[in-house]
Scaffold this motif. Structure first.
Motif, PDB file in Angstrom:
ATOM      1  N   THR A 132       0.523  -1.455  -0.037  1.00 24.26           N
ATOM      2  CA  THR A 132      -0.080   0.092   0.054  1.00 24.26           C
ATOM      3  C   THR A 132       0.872   1.569  -0.070  1.00 24.26           C
ATOM      4  OG1 THR A 132      -1.958  -1.442   1.539  1.00 24.26           O
ATOM      5  CG2 THR A 132      -2.145   1.184   0.757  1.00 24.26           C
ATOM      6  N   VAL A 133       0.378   1.919  -0.923  1.00 24.63           N
ATOM      7  CA  VAL A 133       1.309   3.482  -0.883  1.00 24.63           C
ATOM      8  C   VAL A 133       0.863   4.163  -0.007  1.00 24.63           C
ATOM      9  CG1 VAL A 133       2.421   5.092  -2.717  1.00 24.63           C
ATOM     10  CG2 VAL A 133       2.874   2.493  -3.359  1.00 24.63           C
ATOM     11  N   VAL A 134       1.199   4.644   0.596  1.00 23.97           N
ATOM     12  CA  VAL A 134       0.729   5.974   1.703  1.00 23.97           C
ATOM     13  C   VAL A 134       1.054   7.016   1.392  1.00 23.97           C
ATOM     14  CG1 VAL A 134       0.015   6.727   3.741  1.00 23.97           C
ATOM     15  CG2 VAL A 134       0.789   3.928   3.293  1.00 23.97           C
ATOM     16  N   THR A 135       0.530   7.925   0.829  1.00 23.78           N
ATOM     17  CA  THR A 135       0.393   9.988   1.367  1.00 23.78           C
ATOM     18  C   THR A 135      -0.103  10.471   1.701  1.00 23.78           C
ATOM     19  OG1 THR A 135      -1.252  10.222  -0.069  1.00 23.78           O
ATOM     20  CG2 THR A 135       0.328   8.999  -1.780  1.00 23.78           C
ATOM     21  N   GLN A 136       0.348  12.030   1.724  1.00 23.07           N
ATOM     22  CA  GLN A 136      -0.364  12.979   2.929  1.00 23.07           C
ATOM     23  C   GLN A 136      -1.651  12.986   2.812  1.00 23.07           C
ATOM     24  OE1 GLN A 136       0.685  13.446  -0.133  1.00 23.07           O
ATOM     25  NE2 GLN A 136      -0.271  15.874   0.040  1.00 23.07           N
ATOM     26  N   GLN A 137      -3.024  12.279   1.668  1.00 19.37           N
ATOM     27  CA  GLN A 137      -4.180  12.434   2.010  1.00 19.37           C
ATOM     28  C   GLN A 137      -4.632  10.977   1.693  1.00 19.37           C
ATOM     29  OE1 GLN A 137      -2.973  14.882  -1.363  1.00 19.37           O
ATOM     30  NE2 GLN A 137      -4.255  14.219  -2.818  1.00 19.37           N
ATOM     31  N   ARG A 138      -4.208  10.164   1.283  1.00 23.82           N
ATOM     32  CA  ARG A 138      -4.904   8.634   0.823  1.00 23.82           C
ATOM     33  C   ARG A 138      -3.936   7.505   1.060  1.00 23.82           C
ATOM     34  NH1 ARG A 138      -5.393   8.493  -5.704  1.00 23.82           N
ATOM     35  NH2 ARG A 138      -3.571   9.707  -6.292  1.00 23.82           N
ATOM     36  N   SER A 139      -4.688   6.390   0.863  1.00 24.59           N
ATOM     37  CA  SER A 139      -3.678   5.203   0.258  1.00 24.59           C
ATOM     38  C   SER A 139      -4.426   4.859  -0.935  1.00 24.59           C
ATOM     39  CB  SER A 139      -4.112   4.003   1.728  1.00 24.59           C
ATOM     40  OG  SER A 139      -3.388   4.339   3.001  1.00 24.59           O
ATOM     41  N   ILE A 140      -3.112   4.126  -1.264  1.00 27.19           N
ATOM     42  CA  ILE A 140      -3.319   3.732  -3.473  1.00 27.19           C
ATOM     43  C   ILE A 140      -2.879   2.625  -2.432  1.00 27.19           C
ATOM     44  CG2 ILE A 140      -2.672   3.979  -5.083  1.00 27.19           C
ATOM     45  CD1 ILE A 140      -1.740   6.970  -4.194  1.00 27.19           C
ATOM     46  N   SER A 141      -4.291   1.779  -3.245  1.00 23.43           N
ATOM     47  CA  SER A 141      -3.318   0.091  -3.116  1.00 23.43           C
ATOM     48  C   SER A 141      -2.294  -0.155  -4.195  1.00 23.43           C
ATOM     49  CB  SER A 141      -4.753  -0.549  -4.049  1.00 23.43           C
ATOM     50  OG  SER A 141      -4.228  -1.935  -5.157  1.00 23.43           O
ATOM     51  N   GLY A 142      -1.365  -0.801  -4.338  1.00 24.33           N
ATOM     52  CA  GLY A 142      -0.345  -1.421  -4.926  1.00 24.33           C
ATOM     53  C   GLY A 142      -0.830  -1.626  -6.277  1.00 24.33           C
ATOM     54  N   ASP A 143      -1.373  -2.298  -6.449  1.00 24.02           N
ATOM     55  CA  ASP A 143      -2.221  -2.753  -8.116  1.00 24.02           C
ATOM     56  C   ASP A 143      -2.440  -1.168  -8.297  1.00 24.02           C
ATOM     57  OD1 ASP A 143      -2.282  -5.637  -7.083  1.00 24.02           O
ATOM     58  OD2 ASP A 143      -4.030  -5.742  -6.404  1.00 24.02           O
ATOM     59  N   GLU A 144      -3.242  -0.173  -8.039  1.00 24.91           N
ATOM     60  CA  GLU A 144      -3.868   0.765  -8.535  1.00 24.91           C
ATOM     61  C   GLU A 144      -2.677   1.931  -8.999  1.00 24.91           C
ATOM     62  OE1 GLU A 144      -6.727   1.244  -9.782  1.00 24.91           O
ATOM     63  OE2 GLU A 144      -7.413  -0.996  -8.765  1.00 24.91           O
ATOM     64  N   PHE A 145      -1.270   1.334  -8.278  1.00 22.98           N
ATOM     65  CA  PHE A 145      -0.787   2.347  -8.763  1.00 22.98           C
ATOM     66  C   PHE A 145       0.296   2.620  -9.374  1.00 22.98           C
ATOM     67  CE2 PHE A 145       3.268   4.911  -7.786  1.00 22.98           C
ATOM     68  CZ  PHE A 145       3.013   6.181  -6.764  1.00 22.98           C
ATOM     69  N   PHE A 146       0.658   2.323 -10.132  1.00 21.38           N
ATOM     70  CA  PHE A 146       1.354   2.448 -11.961  1.00 21.38           C
ATOM     71  C   PHE A 146       0.197   2.161 -13.268  1.00 21.38           C
ATOM     72  CE2 PHE A 146       4.446   0.353  -8.851  1.00 21.38           C
ATOM     73  CZ  PHE A 146       5.120   1.165  -8.206  1.00 21.38           C
ATOM     74  N   LYS A 147       0.768   3.530 -13.461  1.00 20.05           N
ATOM     75  CA  LYS A 147      -0.680   3.666 -14.868  1.00 20.05           C
ATOM     76  C   LYS A 147       0.138   3.663 -16.052  1.00 20.05           C
ATOM     77  CE  LYS A 147      -3.946   4.619 -11.986  1.00 20.05           C
ATOM     78  NZ  LYS A 147      -5.079   3.681 -11.514  1.00 20.05           N
ATOM     79  N   ASP A 148       1.748   4.122 -16.272  1.00 18.50           N
ATOM     80  CA  ASP A 148       2.386   3.739 -17.437  1.00 18.50           C
ATOM     81  C   ASP A 148       3.418   4.439 -17.235  1.00 18.50           C
ATOM     82  OD1 ASP A 148       2.366   3.426 -20.351  1.00 18.50           O
ATOM     83  OD2 ASP A 148       1.063   5.159 -21.112  1.00 18.50           O
ATOM     84  N   LEU A 149       4.183   4.614 -18.247  1.00 21.03           N
ATOM     85  CA  LEU A 149       5.406   4.693 -18.291  1.00 21.03           C
ATOM     86  C   LEU A 149       6.041   6.095 -17.758  1.00 21.03           C
ATOM     87  CD1 LEU A 149       8.532   3.729 -20.312  1.00 21.03           C
ATOM     88  CD2 LEU A 149       7.939   5.709 -21.406  1.00 21.03           C
ATOM     89  N   PHE A 150       6.440   6.315 -16.562  1.00 21.62           N
ATOM     90  CA  PHE A 150       7.112   7.276 -15.795  1.00 21.62           C
ATOM     91  C   PHE A 150       5.490   8.007 -15.420  1.00 21.62           C
ATOM     92  CE2 PHE A 150      11.088   7.600 -18.172  1.00 21.62           C
ATOM     93  CZ  PHE A 150      11.959   6.501 -17.378  1.00 21.62           C
ATOM     94  N   GLU A 151       4.235   7.043 -15.167  1.00 24.80           N
ATOM     95  CA  GLU A 151       3.446   7.333 -14.681  1.00 24.80           C
ATOM     96  C   GLU A 151       2.608   7.287 -13.729  1.00 24.80           C
ATOM     97  OE1 GLU A 151      -0.460   8.565 -17.184  1.00 24.80           O
ATOM     98  OE2 GLU A 151       1.722   9.506 -19.178  1.00 24.80           O
ATOM     99  N   THR A 152       2.198   7.574 -12.672  1.00 27.56           N
ATOM    100  CA  THR A 152       1.584   7.154 -11.558  1.00 27.56           C
ATOM    101  C   THR A 152       0.392   7.533 -11.706  1.00 27.56           C
ATOM    102  OG1 THR A 152       2.314   7.919  -9.891  1.00 27.56           O
ATOM    103  CG2 THR A 152       4.140   6.140 -10.358  1.00 27.56           C
TER     104      THR A 152
END
Lengths: 266, 152
Positions: A132-152
């Motif tokens: 789980t990737v935690v940011t200052q505003q939410r938690s993002i599931s690892g399955d949802e984090f990487f979107k494309d080349l250098f894009e998250t």
């Protein structure tokens, strides 16, 4: 390198405020990718917001269920941590394979993950372990984090503060490194969560992804030979002077087989 | 901007543009030209110094990031009369050809030996993956490091 304004906040909220008030800002973590990119003038932020002064973003905490890694934690800190070696040895091993020693002394997990380099190692652990990737505003599931080349999935100004790795029953990581850069031509993480298998892949596609076809056969039969029967289509795979997409697809299977063999012997 | 840092045990203050690199502070502002610039793209390791005890590439640290750092360069590890054991081993094994990569090799080798027990030939070679010798003189470099490991 073009000139820039430099900021070194001590709080996450202060960093976000600086980001919003700047023209074309970038966050600076370990700088092992960003600084060479700026030197080549491929990046020219007006403002650099250095995250090194934010104490809460550094450090490790491990329990039997989860290993929490602060975003500013350097690769060598993870690789050499007795806690990580005991609880989640595959993460310590993976961190020790990144780049070279000098890079591992400066580069950070948050910087690596936020950059989403298609050949970086840590993204493979994010998807392979279902972190789980935690940011200052939410938690993002690892399955949802990487979107494309250098894009998250990160929004402008969003800062990764911590990454939580669930502890699997057992796991293994194998990579075929480019012999010069040590980046993964292909890397595969296989993790067994009480009989449920996850397979993460880096290096092959535009960003790290789960190999659902391999997961399916390994969930039926956990053996290296089981991977032989899987078709890994190379559509959309990276093709460059180091390896064709077809060769990378072949390497996905080979690295998966080796990781399964390691896992069964662990 | 003003940057204060400690280099080889001495407190220093320099006034440089923000887009200056640590290696340029060392070489240009402080005259410590033992640290070399090879590739300037973070790959060759000729600019390796120790920051807070660990080997890093000084061409990939920005001046403002250097604020408050404890830096050790090749000039800070031994004297002409008393070389550091790693320098002595490099001399003894003739672990150089043109010598350009040598300061970075020695700084990385010291970090390597300090942080790894039971280093063998393979471990030493892997440990040097961030340092490039364009004369390809690796064999004697590995021998020199091995001799330091063997001395304990």
């Amino acid at each position: 390198m073009y000139p820039y304004n430099y900021h070194r906040p001590t709080q996450v909220a202060e960093a976000v405020a600086l980001f919003k008030a700047s023209d074309d800002p970038m966050y600076l973590s370990g700088g092992m990718t960003l600084i060479p990119t700026m030197k080549q003038r491929l990046a020219a932020p007006t403002d650099l917001i250095d995250l090194s002064g934010i104490e809460e973003m550094s450090g490790l905490n491990a329990t039997a269920e989860v290993v929490q890694v602060g975003a500013f934690t350097q690769h060598n800190v993870v690789a050499r941590s007795a806690q990580v070696q005991a609880t989640l040895p595959v993460l310590a091993q993976l961190a020790g394979l990144i780049g070279d020693n000098q890079v591992r002394n400066r580069g950070t997990i948050g910087g690596s993950v936020a950059n989403s380099d298609p050949a970086a190692d840590y993204p493979c652990a994010i998807v392979g372990l279902g972190a789980t990737v935690v940011t200052q505003q939410r938690s993002i599931s690892g399955d949802e984090f990487f979107k494309d080349l250098f894009e998250t999935a990160l929004e402008p100004g969003e800062i990764i503060t911590r990454i939580d790795f669930p502890v699997p029953t057992r796991a293994a990581y194998r990579k075929f490194p480019n012999p010069a850069s040590r980046y993964a031509v292909v890397g595969v993480m296989v993790a067994d969560f009480s009989g449920s298998i996850r397979v993460g892949v880096t290096g092959a596609g535009p960003c790290a992804f789960r190999a659902s076809g391999i997961e399916e056969v390994l969930n039926r039969e956990l053996s290296a030979d089981a991977v032989d029967g899987v078709e890994v289509p190379d559509a959309g795979f990276n093709s460059d002077l180091h390896a064709s997409g077809e060769y990378r697809a072949h390497l996905v299977k080979i690295m998966a087989k080796r990781a399964v063999a390691d896992l069964l012997h662990s | 901007m003003k940057v204060s840092l400690t280099v080889n045990g001495r407190a220093e203050e320099v006034d440089v543009p923000t887009n200056t690199l640590l290696v340029d502070i060392l070489r240009t502002n402080l005259g410590l030209t033992g640290t070399h610039v090879g590739c300037d793209t973070s790959q060759c390791g000729a600019c390796t110094v120790h920051v807070n005890g660990g080997a890093v590439k000084s061409c990939t640290i920005l001046a403002p990031q250097a604020e408050g750092l404890e830096v050790t360069t090749i000039e800070g590890i031994g004297t002409m009369d008393q070389l550091h054991p790693m320098q002595e081993a490099f001399r003894e094994c003739h672990a150089l050809q043109c010598g350009f990569c040598t300061p970075g090799m020695i700084m990385q080798a010291i970090d390597l030996v300090e942080n790894h027990k039971d280093l063998d030939n393979c471990g030493i070679r892997e440990g040097l993956e961030g340092n490039i010798c364009r004369c390809t003189g690796y064999h004697n470099i590995v021998r020199a490091i091995q001799s330091v490991v063997d001395q304990g």
